[in-house]
Design a protein around this motif. Structure first.
Motif, short mmCIF file in Angstrom:
data_model
loop_
_atom_site.label_atom_id
_atom_site.label_comp_id
_atom_site.label_asym_id
_atom_site.label_seq_id
_atom_site.Cartn_x
_atom_site.Cartn_y
_atom_site.Cartn_z
N SER A 67 0.84 -1.20 0.00
CA SER A 67 0.00 0.00 0.00
C SER A 67 0.88 1.25 0.00
N GLU A 68 0.24 2.39 -0.18
CA GLU A 68 0.98 3.67 -0.20
C GLU A 68 1.72 3.92 1.10
N ASP A 69 1.17 3.42 2.23
CA ASP A 69 1.84 3.63 3.52
C ASP A 69 2.81 2.50 3.86
#
Length: 107
Positions: A67-69
């Motif tokens: 994911s982006e995080d």
């Protein structure tokens, strides 16, 4: 064409209400394990057991993504499939079944 062994594996996999619910939930879009578990109201470990069985039968595909995080997430989606279950289809599939050898004393 589906072999008798493949047909048995798919039918055995589908003979579970949780797995049918998982397929229904994934039929519209792919989803990741945590969100799918929440939507279905079952634990992630139980969901993962069912997803592995569905994947082994070729009914779903799982892909790990980041994911982006930076979190690792496993997404699943339904593989397109059609099961034609007619007497004629069963007759053809039976010809390719792997039949275990009978043990001495089996009736």
């Amino acid at each position: 064409m589906t072999s008798g062994d493949e047909l048995l594996k798919v039918l055995a996999t589908l003979a579970n209400p949780h797995r049918l619910r998982v397929l229904a939930a994934l039929s519209g879009e792919r989803n990741y394990v945590s969100r799918l578990a929440r939507e279905l109201g079952i634990s992630r470990p139980l969901l993962q057991v069912h997803l592995r069985k569905l994947e082994a039968a070729g009914l779903v595909t799982g892909r790990a993504e980041v994911s982006e995080d930076g979190k690792a997430m496993k997404f699943y989606e339904v593989n397109p499939f059609t099961i034609e279950l007619t007497p004629q289809a069963i007759e053809v599939a039976v010809r390719t079944l792997t039949v275990p050898e009978e043990k001495k004393g089996d009736v």
